[in-house]
Design a protein around this motif. Structure first.
Motif, PDB file in Angstrom:
ATOM      1  N   PHE A 269       1.358   3.525   5.858  1.00  0.00           N
ATOM      2  CA  PHE A 269       2.735   4.000   5.785  1.00  0.00           C
ATOM      3  C   PHE A 269       3.234   4.219   7.209  1.00  0.00           C
ATOM      4  O   PHE A 269       2.549   4.846   8.022  1.00  0.00           O
ATOM      5  N   VAL A 270       4.436   3.713   7.494  1.00  0.00           N
ATOM      6  CA  VAL A 270       4.991   3.772   8.848  1.00  0.00           C
ATOM      7  C   VAL A 270       6.378   4.397   8.786  1.00  0.00           C
ATOM      8  O   VAL A 270       7.201   4.030   7.936  1.00  0.00           O
ATOM      9  N   SER A 271       6.644   5.339   9.682  1.00  0.00           N
ATOM     10  CA  SER A 271       7.961   5.974   9.727  1.00  0.00           C
ATOM     11  C   SER A 271       9.012   4.973  10.181  1.00  0.00           C
ATOM     12  O   SER A 271       8.707   3.949  10.807  1.00  0.00           O
ATOM     13  N   GLU A 272      10.260   5.279   9.881  1.00  0.00           N
ATOM     14  CA  GLU A 272      11.350   4.362  10.207  1.00  0.00           C
ATOM     15  C   GLU A 272      11.425   4.089  11.708  1.00  0.00           C
ATOM     16  O   GLU A 272      11.709   2.970  12.132  1.00  0.00           O
ATOM     17  N   ASP A 273      11.143   5.106  12.524  1.00  0.00           N
ATOM     18  CA  ASP A 273      11.197   4.912  13.973  1.00  0.00           C
ATOM     19  C   ASP A 273       9.904   4.345  14.552  1.00  0.00           C
ATOM     20  O   ASP A 273       9.784   4.165  15.767  1.00  0.00           O
ATOM     21  N   LYS A 274       8.906   4.091  13.688  1.00  0.00           N
ATOM     22  CA  LYS A 274       7.615   3.480  14.040  1.00  0.00           C
ATOM     23  C   LYS A 274       6.769   4.362  14.965  1.00  0.00           C
ATOM     24  O   LYS A 274       5.853   3.889  15.626  1.00  0.00           O
ATOM     25  N   GLU A 275       7.084   5.643  15.008  1.00  0.00           N
ATOM     26  CA  GLU A 275       6.349   6.544  15.890  1.00  0.00           C
ATOM     27  C   GLU A 275       5.203   7.278  15.186  1.00  0.00           C
ATOM     28  O   GLU A 275       4.341   7.858  15.839  1.00  0.00           O
ATOM     29  N   THR A 276       5.197   7.250  13.854  1.00  0.00           N
ATOM     30  CA  THR A 276       4.162   7.920  13.069  1.00  0.00           C
ATOM     31  C   THR A 276       3.680   6.969  11.989  1.00  0.00           C
ATOM     32  O   THR A 276       4.475   6.228  11.407  1.00  0.00           O
TER      33      THR A 276
ATOM     34  N   LYS B 195       8.290   8.441   1.809  1.00  0.00           N
ATOM     35  CA  LYS B 195       9.502   7.834   2.360  1.00  0.00           C
ATOM     36  C   LYS B 195       9.237   6.780   3.430  1.00  0.00           C
ATOM     37  O   LYS B 195      10.169   6.094   3.860  1.00  0.00           O
ATOM     38  N   GLY B 196       7.995   6.634   3.852  1.00  0.00           N
ATOM     39  CA  GLY B 196       7.698   5.660   4.891  1.00  0.00           C
ATOM     40  C   GLY B 196       7.679   4.235   4.361  1.00  0.00           C
ATOM     41  O   GLY B 196       7.683   3.991   3.153  1.00  0.00           O
ATOM     42  N   ASP B 197       7.663   3.285   5.282  1.00  0.00           N
ATOM     43  CA  ASP B 197       7.540   1.871   4.912  1.00  0.00           C
ATOM     44  C   ASP B 197       6.085   1.551   4.611  1.00  0.00           C
ATOM     45  O   ASP B 197       5.193   1.844   5.415  1.00  0.00           O
ATOM     46  N   LEU B 198       5.848   0.941   3.457  1.00  0.00           N
ATOM     47  CA  LEU B 198       4.496   0.598   3.026  1.00  0.00           C
ATOM     48  C   LEU B 198       4.127  -0.803   3.511  1.00  0.00           C
ATOM     49  O   LEU B 198       4.886  -1.761   3.312  1.00  0.00           O
ATOM     50  N   TYR B 199       2.943  -0.907   4.113  1.00  0.00           N
ATOM     51  CA  TYR B 199       2.387  -2.207   4.504  1.00  0.00           C
ATOM     52  C   TYR B 199       1.034  -2.356   3.803  1.00  0.00           C
ATOM     53  O   TYR B 199       0.123  -1.563   4.020  1.00  0.00           O
ATOM     54  N   ARG B 200       0.927  -3.357   2.945  1.00  0.00           N
ATOM     55  CA  ARG B 200      -0.339  -3.631   2.269  1.00  0.00           C
ATOM     56  C   ARG B 200      -1.200  -4.499   3.189  1.00  0.00           C
ATOM     57  O   ARG B 200      -0.781  -5.583   3.613  1.00  0.00           O
ATOM     58  N   LEU B 201      -2.411  -4.025   3.497  1.00  0.00           N
ATOM     59  CA  LEU B 201      -3.260  -4.691   4.489  1.00  0.00           C
ATOM     60  C   LEU B 201      -4.407  -5.474   3.866  1.00  0.00           C
ATOM     61  O   LEU B 201      -4.765  -6.543   4.350  1.00  0.00           O
ATOM     62  N   LYS B 202      -5.024  -4.930   2.820  1.00  0.00           N
ATOM     63  CA  LYS B 202      -6.107  -5.621   2.127  1.00  0.00           C
ATOM     64  C   LYS B 202      -5.931  -5.437   0.628  1.00  0.00           C
ATOM     65  O   LYS B 202      -5.715  -4.317   0.155  1.00  0.00           O
ATOM     66  N   SER B 203      -6.053  -6.528  -0.111  1.00  0.00           N
ATOM     67  CA  SER B 203      -5.796  -6.485  -1.545  1.00  0.00           C
ATOM     68  C   SER B 203      -7.063  -6.204  -2.338  1.00  0.00           C
ATOM     69  O   SER B 203      -8.080  -6.890  -2.150  1.00  0.00           O
ATOM     70  N   PRO B 204      -7.032  -5.247  -3.276  1.00  0.00           N
ATOM     71  CA  PRO B 204      -8.192  -5.004  -4.143  1.00  0.00           C
ATOM     72  C   PRO B 204      -8.429  -6.139  -5.125  1.00  0.00           C
ATOM     73  O   PRO B 204      -9.490  -6.193  -5.753  1.00  0.00           O
ATOM     74  N   PHE B 205      -7.453  -7.037  -5.276  1.00  0.00           N
ATOM     75  CA  PHE B 205      -7.615  -8.182  -6.164  1.00  0.00           C
ATOM     76  C   PHE B 205      -8.390  -9.318  -5.494  1.00  0.00           C
ATOM     77  O   PHE B 205      -8.737 -10.302  -6.142  1.00  0.00           O
ATOM     78  N   GLU B 206      -8.659  -9.168  -4.191  1.00  0.00           N
ATOM     79  CA  GLU B 206      -9.273 -10.274  -3.454  1.00  0.00           C
ATOM     80  C   GLU B 206     -10.639  -9.944  -2.882  1.00  0.00           C
ATOM     81  O   GLU B 206     -11.246 -10.804  -2.238  1.00  0.00           O
ATOM     82  N   GLY B 207     -11.134  -8.733  -3.072  1.00  0.00           N
ATOM     83  CA  GLY B 207     -12.435  -8.424  -2.489  1.00  0.00           C
ATOM     84  C   GLY B 207     -12.856  -6.997  -2.740  1.00  0.00           C
ATOM     85  O   GLY B 207     -12.289  -6.276  -3.578  1.00  0.00           O
ATOM     86  N   ASN B 208     -13.831  -6.576  -1.982  1.00  0.00           N
ATOM     87  CA  ASN B 208     -14.470  -5.283  -2.140  1.00  0.00           C
ATOM     88  C   ASN B 208     -13.730  -4.166  -1.405  1.00  0.00           C
ATOM     89  O   ASN B 208     -14.021  -2.998  -1.595  1.00  0.00           O
ATOM     90  N   GLU B 209     -12.772  -4.539  -0.561  1.00  0.00           N
ATOM     91  CA  GLU B 209     -12.060  -3.575   0.266  1.00  0.00           C
ATOM     92  C   GLU B 209     -10.576  -3.552  -0.074  1.00  0.00           C
ATOM     93  O   GLU B 209     -10.010  -4.555  -0.521  1.00  0.00           O
ATOM     94  N   SER B 210      -9.957  -2.413   0.145  1.00  0.00           N
ATOM     95  CA  SER B 210      -8.508  -2.258   0.006  1.00  0.00           C
ATOM     96  C   SER B 210      -8.009  -1.435   1.180  1.00  0.00           C
ATOM     97  O   SER B 210      -8.728  -0.566   1.689  1.00  0.00           O
ATOM     98  N   ALA B 211      -6.783  -1.700   1.595  1.00  0.00           N
ATOM     99  CA  ALA B 211      -6.197  -0.909   2.677  1.00  0.00           C
ATOM    100  C   ALA B 211      -4.686  -1.045   2.632  1.00  0.00           C
ATOM    101  O   ALA B 211      -4.142  -2.098   2.260  1.00  0.00           O
TER     102      ALA B 211
END
Length: 727
Positions: A643-650, A624-640
């Motif tokens: 997930f962030v809660s709605e209140d941004k506390e977790t 249910k958290g907001d997903l933020y894609r940080l590193k794309s597996p289509f662009e390199g050797n790493e992926s990341a």
């Protein structure tokens, strides 16, 4: 906010909290004025109103639902054939209506509101005076979402039959020369969700499916973006079709650099006969605007689809951790073997056991018995109820696999009803996976499937159903449709499927339904309306799943993405990856296992215990958290991703390295979505050791990453705000 109407200028301004969509009636034609970041409404809206060059004709007018044959030479949104064979119609504006909330679409899945204050709907009525054709354009704007939902209802208001040859859901004209790129999802079986991005040039760019299903090859989604648009910056315009059949989507750039984007039911091999008084409703297109990159567009889709497309008790419930026996046993199992796997699952904390293909008819391989939904007493001497009850006693719920849209030529059902499959008289019946497709345009076929499944659900404690579809439609014809309606078969099949799904999910609301089509062959919003999650791909290799799950998240919420840990060597690619790596990838979706738990070593069982226990703590945030894609597996050797809660506390952060790098540099991972004013306690995985970092530092400087010289390395971090705004 809502819909603002200027009668003196013929302007309609649809406005949400962060977006404006403006159209204008120009010489009787609905014309597109603006779609983008929110504009204040000033009367009059001078500088925005459309003034076409004198004698330029419709080819220069940015239209909302364009036609062909009266001076516009670009792709039309609709086309109608009259009884005399002519194909010229000219829709002109007749009037409008504003409705609070969002009306449902008859016979079709659609996003919805729970309170009419959430949205306003504008209906524009157009009419062709010669034929009597009426078209109602529907626009829903959500108050707090940067979303426009569009569809069209075509009505024969004349006294003669009309034949639709094209009826798209939405068309948007972007005026003025502008550089665009298109982003969409492409692939094939076992490699779904590949993110494709390329520039638009003069001419047409088109994706589609002619397979009777939304397909592995292309998803019914595309976005137009500026060349400098990234995950976090720039404009993105998303188009997603709530439909599960053959579709088309594409952009056409004309000689002046203006782009027209359209989406809807595929007009190839499509026709629909409208007798006087009859109507045709198009599926709806969900259009999302983002001024803050593709990531913001995705999160808008995720929130909408998770809470206003998915329905039922499992929309908001945390999904169970399951073990599926398919890759553990394939067709070679008996009741005792199933219970043996379930016993191990119970010890490890797993909550649901799923019996996959092979439990019915004489199904010892994939060449028989589809349609004969009777338990195989050779494998299950006590029947389904016995094995389900034995598994329930272990503390696990029981799930079951079906493929209800298919029929095997080697089946009792086919021998009784050889005409129940899609077919054309005198033509061969193309088999794929030794099976044919049932004709879901026929009520007696749908009734048979409903009765067969309902009988099982009434006698067996089934808590979960995996609804599979393992082949595309061929020889698309129906023995029950007259010649003039044969081209309606493919769409009528989808409508029949929706009717059955509505009936069966409403009749058994306690069952969690998961859609599957050889994996992601029908991962679309239409199916999510009935089944809140989808088996994302038959490919369970963790490295490939990085791409598949990343790409799928471009439009679909993580709560819809089924992800399992499977055995090594992987059954699809033969790769050997650590259990921890496989677990971290799978925990980034609806988590489960697809292997023989009885073959695990004691050390592996301890790892699984930790994974299961950890996921039970974090799954609410993952799903249910907001997903933020940080590193794309289509662009390199790493992926990341994180997930962030709605209140941004977790928050949760996942990081993956595919291959080790010699003499690697120091690394840090810049996070996103946090509150820059909060301090966060950061723990690595289940470790109790904690570090304190400010939200601003984590997003601007990054989270330091330790390097291990190891292939297939992964890790995850838990973030908890030390002092919240509530404090």
């Amino acid at each position: 906010m809502g819909v603002i109407v200027e009668s003196q200028t013929g302007l309609f301004h649809l406005q949400s909290s962060g977006m404006s969509y403006i159209l204008q009636i120009v010489d009787g034609y609905p014309a597109h004025v603006y779609w983008g970041s929110k504009l204040k409404h000033r009367v009059p809206m001078e500088g925005l109103l459309i003034h076409t060059p004198e004698k330029a004709g419709l080819d220069r007018l940015p239209q909302e639902y364009p036609q062909y044959g009266s001076g516009d030479f670009r792709n039309p949104a609709y086309q109608v054939e009259l009884e005399d064979g002519t194909r010229i119609t000219e829709l002109k504006y007749e009037g409008y209506r504003i409705i609070k909330g969002k009306p449902a679409l008859t016979g079709l899945p659609a996003v919805y509101t729970e309170d009419e204050a959430e949205a306003d709907t504008l209906e524009l009525e157009l009419r062709d005076a010669y034929s009597g054709l009426k078209v109602v354009l529907l626009y829903t704007v959500f108050a707090e979402r940067n979303v426009i939902v569009r569809s069209a209802r075509l009505i024969n208001g004349g006294d003669r039959k009309l034949r639709l040859r094209r009826a798209l859901s939405a068309s948007v004209d972007y005026s003025g020369e502008r550089e665009w790129e298109i982003v969409y999802l492409s692939g094939a079986w076992a490699r779904e969700g590949n993110v494709t991005r390329r520039p638009l040039a003069r001419g047409e760019t088109r994706i589609d499916s002619k397979r009777g299903m939304s397909s592995h090859q292309f998803n019914p989604f595309a976005a137009l973006v500026a060349p400098d648009t990234t995950e976090f910056r720039g404009e993105a315009y998303g188009f997603s079709l709530v439909y599960s059949g053959s579709f088309e989507a594409g952009a056409e750039v004309d000689s002046f650099g203006s782009a027209r984007f359209s989406i809807g039911v595929n007009s190839f091999d499509f026709a629909w006969l409208l007798s006087p008084g009859e109507s045709f409703q198009t599926p709806e297109a969900v259009m999302v605007y983002s001024g803050q990159g593709l990531g913001d567009m995705s999160r808008t889709y995720h929130r909408l689809y998770r809470t206003r497309l998915c329905r039922g008790r499992y929309r908001d419930e945390e999904r169970p951790i399951l073990v599926n026996n398919w890759e553990a046993t394939y067709f070679n199992f008996n009741a005792d073997k199933l219970v043996e796997i379930a016993e191990e699952g119970a010890k490890l904390g797993i909550e649901l056991f799923v019996l996959d293909d092979g439990w019915f008819g004489k199904r010892d391989s994939d060449n028989s018995s589809l349609g004969d939904w009777i338990e195989d007493r050779r494998k299950l001497p006590g029947g389904l109820a016995d094995v389900a009850q034995r598994i329930n006693k272990l503390g696990l719920k029981f799930g079951l696999w079906f493929e209800p849209e298919m029929i095997s030529p080697d089946s009792e059902l086919y021998r009784r009803h050889p005409d129940w499959c899609l077919h054309v008289p005198g033509r061969r019946r193309s088999e794929a996976r030794w099976q044919l497709v049932l004709d879901y345009t026929r009520k007696e076929v749908r009734d048979y499937i409903y009765d067969s499944l309902a009988a099982i659900f009434a006698s067996v404690p089934v808590s979960y159903v995996k609804w599979d579809m393992n082949r595309a439609l061929t020889e698309i014809g129906s023995a029950m449709l007259p010649p003039e309606r044969q081209a309606e078969t493919a769409h009528r099949y989808v409508l029949g499927l929706y009717e059955l799904l509505e009936r069966i999910t409403a009749g058994f609301p306690h069952i969690l339904f998961e859609s599957c089509s050889s994996g992601g062959g029908r991962f679309d919003p239409g199916m999510l309306y009935y089944m809140p999650q989808t088996w994302t791909s038959d490919n369970t290799d963790a490295v490939e799943r990085l791409k598949i799950q990343y790409g799928t998240s471009l439009v679909y919420p993580v709560s819809a993405i089924g992800a399992h840990v499977s055995a090594v060597p992987n059954h699809q690619v033969g790769r050997m990856t650590p259990l921890e790596f496989r677990g971290d990838v799978a925990m980034s979706g609806n988590f489960g296992y697809e292997l023989d738990l009885t073959k695990f070593t004691d050390e592996e069982k301890e790892t699984v215990k930790r994974q299961v226990a950890a996921y039970k703590q974090i799954r609410g945030l993952v799903q249910k958290g907001d997903l933020y894609r940080l590193k794309s597996p289509f662009e390199g050797n790493e992926s990341a991703w994180m997930f962030v809660s709605e209140d941004k506390e977790t928050a949760l952060v996942y990081y993956f390295q595919v291959m080790a790098v010699p003499n690697a540099p120091r690394r840090s991972l810049r996070l996103a979505g946090l509150d820059p004013d909060l301090e966060y306690e950061v723990r690595s995985g289940t470790s109790e050791a904690a570090f304190i970092h400010g939200g601003d530092r984590l997003m601007q400087v990054g989270l330091p990453l330790a390097y291990r010289q190891k292939d297939y390395e992964s890790g995850w971090f838990r973030l908890q705000a030390l002092k919240t705004h509530k404090d």
